[in-house]
Design a protein around this motif. Sequence first.
Motif, PDB file in Angstrom:
ATOM      1  N   TYR A  72      -4.497   9.855   3.229  1.00  0.00           N
ATOM      2  CA  TYR A  72      -4.248   8.518   3.773  1.00  0.00           C
ATOM      3  C   TYR A  72      -2.871   8.406   4.424  1.00  0.00           C
ATOM      4  CZ  TYR A  72      -8.674   6.840   2.063  1.00  0.00           C
ATOM      5  OH  TYR A  72     -10.018   6.661   1.880  1.00  0.00           O
ATOM      6  N   VAL A  73      -1.885   9.026   3.843  1.00  0.00           N
ATOM      7  CA  VAL A  73      -0.543   9.015   4.431  1.00  0.00           C
ATOM      8  C   VAL A  73      -0.581   9.681   5.806  1.00  0.00           C
ATOM      9  CG1 VAL A  73       1.807   9.937   4.202  1.00  0.00           C
ATOM     10  CG2 VAL A  73       0.691   8.856   2.231  1.00  0.00           C
ATOM     11  N   GLU A  74      -1.245  10.844   5.893  1.00  0.00           N
ATOM     12  CA  GLU A  74      -1.337  11.563   7.175  1.00  0.00           C
ATOM     13  C   GLU A  74      -2.106  10.778   8.226  1.00  0.00           C
ATOM     14  OE1 GLU A  74      -2.985  15.363   6.100  1.00  0.00           O
ATOM     15  OE2 GLU A  74      -1.078  16.074   5.245  1.00  0.00           O
ATOM     16  N   GLU A  75      -3.060   9.954   7.786  1.00  0.00           N
ATOM     17  CA  GLU A  75      -3.864   9.160   8.717  1.00  0.00           C
ATOM     18  C   GLU A  75      -3.217   7.818   9.045  1.00  0.00           C
ATOM     19  OE1 GLU A  75      -6.768  10.162  10.270  1.00  0.00           O
ATOM     20  OE2 GLU A  75      -6.278  12.110   9.395  1.00  0.00           O
ATOM     21  N   GLY A  76      -2.042   7.543   8.460  1.00  0.00           N
ATOM     22  CA  GLY A  76      -1.319   6.319   8.776  1.00  0.00           C
ATOM     23  C   GLY A  76      -1.782   5.084   8.018  1.00  0.00           C
ATOM     24  N   TRP A  77      -2.490   5.293   6.920  1.00  0.00           N
ATOM     25  CA  TRP A  77      -2.947   4.181   6.096  1.00  0.00           C
ATOM     26  C   TRP A  77      -1.886   3.832   5.056  1.00  0.00           C
ATOM     27  CZ3 TRP A  77      -8.320   2.340   5.242  1.00  0.00           C
ATOM     28  CH2 TRP A  77      -9.186   2.724   6.271  1.00  0.00           C
ATOM     29  N   THR A  78      -1.965   2.599   4.567  1.00  0.00           N
ATOM     30  CA  THR A  78      -1.172   2.210   3.411  1.00  0.00           C
ATOM     31  C   THR A  78      -2.030   2.480   2.187  1.00  0.00           C
ATOM     32  OG1 THR A  78      -0.001   0.504   4.623  1.00  0.00           O
ATOM     33  CG2 THR A  78      -0.045   0.282   2.215  1.00  0.00           C
ATOM     34  N   ILE A  79      -1.503   3.268   1.262  1.00  0.00           N
ATOM     35  CA  ILE A  79      -2.226   3.566   0.025  1.00  0.00           C
ATOM     36  C   ILE A  79      -1.398   3.047  -1.139  1.00  0.00           C
ATOM     37  CG2 ILE A  79      -1.330   5.936   0.057  1.00  0.00           C
ATOM     38  CD1 ILE A  79      -3.857   6.704  -1.593  1.00  0.00           C
ATOM     39  N   LEU A  80      -2.055   2.260  -1.969  1.00  0.00           N
ATOM     40  CA  LEU A  80      -1.411   1.716  -3.160  1.00  0.00           C
ATOM     41  C   LEU A  80      -2.122   2.276  -4.382  1.00  0.00           C
ATOM     42  CD1 LEU A  80      -1.204  -2.028  -2.028  1.00  0.00           C
ATOM     43  CD2 LEU A  80       0.583  -0.281  -1.850  1.00  0.00           C
ATOM     44  N   THR A 126     -17.689   5.499   2.482  1.00  0.00           N
ATOM     45  CA  THR A 126     -17.423   6.041   3.818  1.00  0.00           C
ATOM     46  C   THR A 126     -15.954   6.429   3.954  1.00  0.00           C
ATOM     47  OG1 THR A 126     -16.927   3.899   4.865  1.00  0.00           O
ATOM     48  CG2 THR A 126     -19.251   4.602   4.822  1.00  0.00           C
ATOM     49  N   LEU A 127     -15.127   6.014   3.008  1.00  0.00           N
ATOM     50  CA  LEU A 127     -13.705   6.366   3.014  1.00  0.00           C
ATOM     51  C   LEU A 127     -13.445   7.477   2.014  1.00  0.00           C
ATOM     52  CD1 LEU A 127     -12.065   2.824   3.161  1.00  0.00           C
ATOM     53  CD2 LEU A 127     -12.265   4.494   5.010  1.00  0.00           C
ATOM     54  N   TYR A 128     -12.513   8.334   2.354  1.00  0.00           N
ATOM     55  CA  TYR A 128     -12.169   9.484   1.523  1.00  0.00           C
ATOM     56  C   TYR A 128     -11.718   9.028   0.133  1.00  0.00           C
ATOM     57  CZ  TYR A 128     -10.123  14.032   0.347  1.00  0.00           C
ATOM     58  OH  TYR A 128      -9.814  15.212  -0.246  1.00  0.00           O
ATOM     59  N   GLY A 129     -12.338   9.576  -0.888  1.00  0.00           N
ATOM     60  CA  GLY A 129     -11.968   9.261  -2.263  1.00  0.00           C
ATOM     61  C   GLY A 129     -12.571   7.976  -2.803  1.00  0.00           C
ATOM     62  N   SER A 130     -13.403   7.296  -2.026  1.00  0.00           N
ATOM     63  CA  SER A 130     -14.029   6.022  -2.429  1.00  0.00           C
ATOM     64  C   SER A 130     -13.033   5.079  -3.098  1.00  0.00           C
ATOM     65  CB  SER A 130     -15.210   6.270  -3.380  1.00  0.00           C
ATOM     66  OG  SER A 130     -16.196   7.034  -2.765  1.00  0.00           O
ATOM     67  N   PRO A 131     -12.097   4.530  -2.345  1.00  0.00           N
ATOM     68  CA  PRO A 131     -11.074   3.667  -2.936  1.00  0.00           C
ATOM     69  C   PRO A 131     -11.681   2.500  -3.707  1.00  0.00           C
ATOM     70  CG  PRO A 131     -10.753   3.911  -0.559  1.00  0.00           C
ATOM     71  CD  PRO A 131     -12.007   4.605  -0.894  1.00  0.00           C
ATOM     72  N   ASP A 132     -10.972   2.070  -4.760  1.00  0.00           N
ATOM     73  CA  ASP A 132     -11.450   0.947  -5.560  1.00  0.00           C
ATOM     74  C   ASP A 132     -11.497  -0.322  -4.719  1.00  0.00           C
ATOM     75  OD1 ASP A 132     -11.670   2.447  -7.999  1.00  0.00           O
ATOM     76  OD2 ASP A 132      -9.484   2.439  -8.080  1.00  0.00           O
ATOM     77  N   ILE A 133     -10.514  -0.485  -3.840  1.00  0.00           N
ATOM     78  CA  ILE A 133     -10.443  -1.637  -2.938  1.00  0.00           C
ATOM     79  C   ILE A 133      -9.996  -1.111  -1.577  1.00  0.00           C
ATOM     80  CG2 ILE A 133      -9.193  -3.787  -2.431  1.00  0.00           C
ATOM     81  CD1 ILE A 133      -8.819  -4.061  -5.523  1.00  0.00           C
ATOM     82  N   PHE A 160      -6.064   2.179  -5.186  1.00  0.00           N
ATOM     83  CA  PHE A 160      -6.662   2.922  -6.292  1.00  0.00           C
ATOM     84  C   PHE A 160      -6.061   2.401  -7.587  1.00  0.00           C
ATOM     85  CE2 PHE A 160      -7.282   5.681  -2.693  1.00  0.00           C
ATOM     86  CZ  PHE A 160      -8.538   6.233  -2.913  1.00  0.00           C
ATOM     87  N   LEU A 161      -6.924   2.100  -8.554  1.00  0.00           N
ATOM     88  CA  LEU A 161      -6.511   1.638  -9.870  1.00  0.00           C
ATOM     89  C   LEU A 161      -6.817   2.775 -10.842  1.00  0.00           C
ATOM     90  CD1 LEU A 161      -8.090  -1.897  -9.458  1.00  0.00           C
ATOM     91  CD2 LEU A 161      -5.672  -1.291  -9.218  1.00  0.00           C
ATOM     92  N   ASP A 162      -5.778   3.467 -11.260  1.00  0.00           N
ATOM     93  CA  ASP A 162      -5.935   4.716 -12.007  1.00  0.00           C
ATOM     94  C   ASP A 162      -5.846   4.506 -13.517  1.00  0.00           C
ATOM     95  OD1 ASP A 162      -6.136   6.047  -9.593  1.00  0.00           O
ATOM     96  OD2 ASP A 162      -4.021   6.603  -9.535  1.00  0.00           O
ATOM     97  N   ALA A 222      -3.550  13.519  -5.570  1.00  0.00           N
ATOM     98  CA  ALA A 222      -2.518  13.909  -4.598  1.00  0.00           C
ATOM     99  C   ALA A 222      -3.141  14.221  -3.237  1.00  0.00           C
ATOM    100  CB  ALA A 222      -1.721  15.103  -5.117  1.00  0.00           C
ATOM    101  N   GLU A 223      -4.307  14.889  -3.234  1.00  0.00           N
ATOM    102  CA  GLU A 223      -5.007  15.193  -1.982  1.00  0.00           C
ATOM    103  C   GLU A 223      -5.420  13.912  -1.265  1.00  0.00           C
ATOM    104  OE1 GLU A 223      -8.324  17.640  -3.141  1.00  0.00           O
ATOM    105  OE2 GLU A 223      -7.006  19.235  -3.894  1.00  0.00           O
ATOM    106  N   VAL A 224      -5.946  12.966  -2.021  1.00  0.00           N
ATOM    107  CA  VAL A 224      -6.384  11.693  -1.444  1.00  0.00           C
ATOM    108  C   VAL A 224      -5.180  10.941  -0.876  1.00  0.00           C
ATOM    109  CG1 VAL A 224      -7.344   9.419  -2.023  1.00  0.00           C
ATOM    110  CG2 VAL A 224      -8.468  11.495  -2.860  1.00  0.00           C
ATOM    111  N   THR A 225      -4.101  10.881  -1.636  1.00  0.00           N
ATOM    112  CA  THR A 225      -2.889  10.210  -1.172  1.00  0.00           C
ATOM    113  C   THR A 225      -2.383  10.850   0.115  1.00  0.00           C
ATOM    114  OG1 THR A 225      -2.270   9.523  -3.403  1.00  0.00           O
ATOM    115  CG2 THR A 225      -0.495   9.646  -1.773  1.00  0.00           C
ATOM    116  N   ARG A 226      -2.319  12.178   0.124  1.00  0.00           N
ATOM    117  CA  ARG A 226      -1.853  12.907   1.310  1.00  0.00           C
ATOM    118  C   ARG A 226      -2.731  12.579   2.522  1.00  0.00           C
ATOM    119  NH1 ARG A 226      -0.592  17.014  -1.310  1.00  0.00           N
ATOM    120  NH2 ARG A 226      -2.642  17.942  -1.472  1.00  0.00           N
TER     121      ARG A 226
END
Length: 136
Positions: free
Chosen positions: A101-109, A43-50, A60-62, A95-99
């Motif tokens: 989450y940043v724009e939505e005010g989330w913390t992305i690691l 349900t989250l953009y990019g299906s984060p690992d956690i 995201f664990l890349d 980069a799209e996924v990171t952008r």
Amino acid sequence: MKKTHTNRSNNMRAIRGKDTKMEIKVRHALWQKGYRFRKNDRTLYGSPDISIKKYKLVVFLDSCFWHGCPVHFKLPKINSDFWEQKIRRNTERDAEVTRHYVEEGWTILRFWEHEVKDNINEVVDNIIYHINQKNV
């Protein structure tokens, strides 16, 4: 033995997209320390690992190969045009996924595979630090 295109295709096809050893180790360490989360939340953009929606935190664990690690990625010699385009698209998507989450005010690691292998405790401590920052 020389790798053929068919062998490489079969090897690449066998690589997991989720529940990799790296992901399982990190999730297990977090779980053992009492932290609860969702894994691969579609349900989250990019299906984060956690992910922890309550704290607006995604991890995201890349993989060094699939995400084009600047330290460890080596372009395969066979079908190199395909692989170059494939990895470039993956890095663009990252980069799209990171952008997003940043724009939505989330913390992305984001952590590279080699970071998890070299020092899983540091990776887990970093995630916990960011969870605790949101939990204040």
